[in-house]
Design an enzyme around this catalytic site. Structure first.
Site, PDB file in Angstrom:
ATOM      1  N   LYS A   1      40.194  41.370  46.401  1.00 46.34           N
ATOM      2  CA  LYS A   1      39.475  40.307  45.972  1.00 46.34           C
ATOM      3  C   LYS A   1      38.289  39.934  46.834  1.00 46.34           C
ATOM      4  O   LYS A   1      38.387  40.013  48.231  1.00 46.34           O
ATOM      5  CB  LYS A   1      40.612  39.289  45.888  1.00 46.34           C
ATOM      6  CG  LYS A   1      39.763  37.806  45.314  1.00 46.34           C
ATOM      7  CD  LYS A   1      40.268  36.584  45.745  1.00 46.34           C
ATOM      8  CE  LYS A   1      39.346  36.235  46.925  1.00 46.34           C
ATOM      9  NZ  LYS A   1      39.662  34.850  47.493  1.00 46.34           N
TER      10      LYS A   1
ATOM     11  N   ARG B   1      45.496  27.765   6.676  1.00 48.05           N
ATOM     12  CA  ARG B   1      46.388  28.550   6.665  1.00 48.05           C
ATOM     13  C   ARG B   1      46.519  29.450   8.233  1.00 48.05           C
ATOM     14  O   ARG B   1      47.194  30.160   8.368  1.00 48.05           O
ATOM     15  CB  ARG B   1      46.169  29.706   5.487  1.00 48.05           C
ATOM     16  CG  ARG B   1      46.587  29.176   4.216  1.00 48.05           C
ATOM     17  CD  ARG B   1      46.569  30.047   3.202  1.00 48.05           C
ATOM     18  NE  ARG B   1      45.206  30.181   2.638  1.00 48.05           N
ATOM     19  CZ  ARG B   1      44.192  31.140   2.083  1.00 48.05           C
ATOM     20  NH1 ARG B   1      45.088  32.330   1.877  1.00 48.05           N
ATOM     21  NH2 ARG B   1      43.229  31.015   1.439  1.00 48.05           N
TER      22      ARG B   1
ATOM     23  N   TYR C   1      43.738  32.596  53.591  1.00 49.02           N
ATOM     24  CA  TYR C   1      43.861  31.079  53.301  1.00 49.02           C
ATOM     25  C   TYR C   1      44.803  30.419  54.153  1.00 49.02           C
ATOM     26  O   TYR C   1      45.948  30.718  54.461  1.00 49.02           O
ATOM     27  CB  TYR C   1      44.631  31.462  51.971  1.00 49.02           C
ATOM     28  CG  TYR C   1      44.528  29.896  51.015  1.00 49.02           C
ATOM     29  CD1 TYR C   1      43.592  29.143  51.183  1.00 49.02           C
ATOM     30  CD2 TYR C   1      45.960  29.536  50.441  1.00 49.02           C
ATOM     31  CE1 TYR C   1      43.708  27.984  50.337  1.00 49.02           C
ATOM     32  CE2 TYR C   1      45.875  28.321  49.728  1.00 49.02           C
ATOM     33  CZ  TYR C   1      44.569  27.507  49.793  1.00 49.02           C
ATOM     34  OH  TYR C   1      44.934  26.303  49.014  1.00 49.02           O
TER      35      TYR C   1
END
Ligand code: UD1
Ligand code: CA
Length: 452
Positions: A349, A15, A385
């Site tokens: 970060k 269920r 990056y």
């Protein structure tokens, strides 16, 4: 007498309409089964055996941190059959406590009472008296009040169905007896299943007195069969946590709009505004205000911190007197020293930001170290990056980074440096120097805008 526990968890949970096994569905961020395991673990137990079936691999993998003996029940032939799979692993002289993996809010208090009640008699049942007993096994007693058997709803007569005392399914039994009774269980009943509940009659026939303990709350005996029931228990659990926090002196602007999925340690005079979600392991110091609309996960927040509306903080350390937000995102492995200000639309970060430094508007600072009392102007970006690797940006103390600056990492900015607005920094800058890279401004006199 030692205690062993068998948790039944082989049911598929159709269920739930889910590919995830039912017992892995989270309640307050923890799989259902883990709640039962935690409640069980607060008793003095020799071993916990879990009978699992559907989704076995996934269950064992996701719950590999639990110290349990996993027992597979290949076909779900009933609760009696399920217990029989585990009984040979249980020390015969132990008492066995049987629990359900999908009844997550069972309390330590009830379990302790249930186990204590079996000390002398060797057999105790957790029962409940409810207004609408439909679906449950009914407790049948003789004229002296002694328990003689349990009848399942589907096998019950009309008269038996009127009994409002129900079987919660949780019980404590001497292992040796249980083993013997399970061996003679049949499945000649309405569901063609091996009912664990049939051992009650076997015990009564042998003259064993079955003690009963009444459950004190309807919520603790409630199983999860579908997502609506899961949501109901989630709300109960959340409200209970909210009440507990308020008792400890935390102000929750609305306890109905506060969620904790994990563990929260709190100091004094904390105010949490509406729609705040705390996850994982979080500690908050004294005199802190948070929210509204904040998500805080695995964080350590100091004293006198103010976290303004709509902030997301994940895996970070926030020093005393920091001010964060509104609309700030503090990402994993970030440490803010004391008195740091992080303003709107700023993302940080994996960075260390030194005491008193400010990054107030629209910036991205990643893989960086920022010293003390430096000011990072609006729209500053650490270009960390290169498409393949991440590089570090190191900024000293008392640095002034003008607005709209790109710091192309790896790059070092010495103490006291000033960077002019709009600069793209690609080379290291030594202490106290000014660095600026800007196309010279042209001003054209008499310029006319094109017209339609
Ligand atoms: C069972 C009891 C019933 C009680 C009710 C409480 C029996 C025969 N009936 O009924 O008296 O009022 O619980 O909720 O015991 N499970 C297995 N393997 C199986 C079957 C079940 O591991 O082969 C597990 C399920 O995952 C679940 C628990 O046992 O955690 C109970 O199973 P469920 O099917 O919900 O039992 P009920 O028929 O509702
Ligand atoms: Ca059930």
């Amino acid at each position: 007498m030692s205690l062993s526990i068998i948790i039944l968890a082989a049911g598929q949970g159709t269920r739930m309409k889910s590919t995830l096994p039912k017992i892995l569905h989270p309640l307050a961020g923890r799989p259902l089964l883990e709640h039962v395991y935690i409640a069980a673990g607060r008793l003095d137990v020799r071993a916990v055996h879990v009978v699992y079936g559907y989704g076995g691999e996934q269950i064992r993998e996701q719950l590999s941190h639990l110290q349990v003996n996993w027992v597979e029940q290949r076909e779900q032939l009933g609760t009696g059959h399920a217990v029989a799979q585990a009984i040979n692993d249980v020390t015969e002289t132990d008492d066995v406590l049987i629990l359900y993996g999908d009844v997550p809010l069972i309390t330590h208090a009830s379990l302790a009472k249930l186990v204590a009640a079996a000390k002398d008699s060797g057999f105790s049942l957790l029962t409940a008296t409810i207004d609408e007993p439909g679906g449950y096994g009914r407790i049948i007693r003789d004229d002296k009040g002694g328990i003689t058997r349990i009848v399942e709803e589907k096998d019950a007569s009309d008269e038996q169905r009127r009994v409002c005392e129900i079987n919660t399914g949780m019980m404590t039994v001497r292992a040796g007896w249980l083993k013997r009774w399970l061996a003679s269980l049949g499945n000649d009943n309405a569901q063609g299943e091996y009912y664990l509940t049939d051992v009650i009659q076997m015990a009564a026939d042998e003259g064993i007195v079955i003690s009963s303990v009444s459950s004190e709350s309807a919520v603790e005996i409630q199983g999860v069969n579908d997502r609506q029931q899961l949501a109901e228990l989630e709300r109960h659990y959340q409200l209970a946590q909210a009440h507990h926090l308020m008792k400890q002196g935390v102000t929750l602007m609305d306890p109905q709009r506060f969620d904790l999925r994990g563990d929260l340690k709190t100091g004094s005079d904390i105010t949490i505004d509406i729609n705040t979600l705390i996850e994982g392991s979080v500690s908050i110091g004294n005199n802190v205000s948070i929210g509204p609309n904040c998500c805080i996960k695995d964080a350590d927040i100091g004293d006198n911190v103010s976290i303004l509306p709509n902030c997301v903080i994940d895996n970070a350390v926030i020093g005393n007197r920091c001010k964060i937000g509104p609309f700030a995102r503090v990402r994993p492995d970030t440490r803010l020293a004391e008195d740091v200000h992080i303003g709107n639309f700023v993302e940080i970060k994996k960075s260390d930001i030194g005491q008193g430094s400010k990054i107030n508007h629209l910036s991205y600072v990643g893989d960086s170290e920022v010293g003390k009392r430096s000011n990072i102007g609006a729209g500053t970006i650490t270009c960390n990056y290169d498409g393949a690797y991440k590089h570090k940006t190191v900024i000293g103390d008392n640095v002034f980074v003008g607005s709209d600056t790109q710091l192309v990492a790896p790059v070092n900015i010495g103490n006291g440096v000033t960077i002019g607005a709009g600069t793209t920094v690609t080379k290291d800058v030594e202490e106290n120097m000014l660095s600026i890279s800007r196309v010279e401004q042209k001003t054209i006199k008499g310029w006319e805008r094109p017209k339609k």
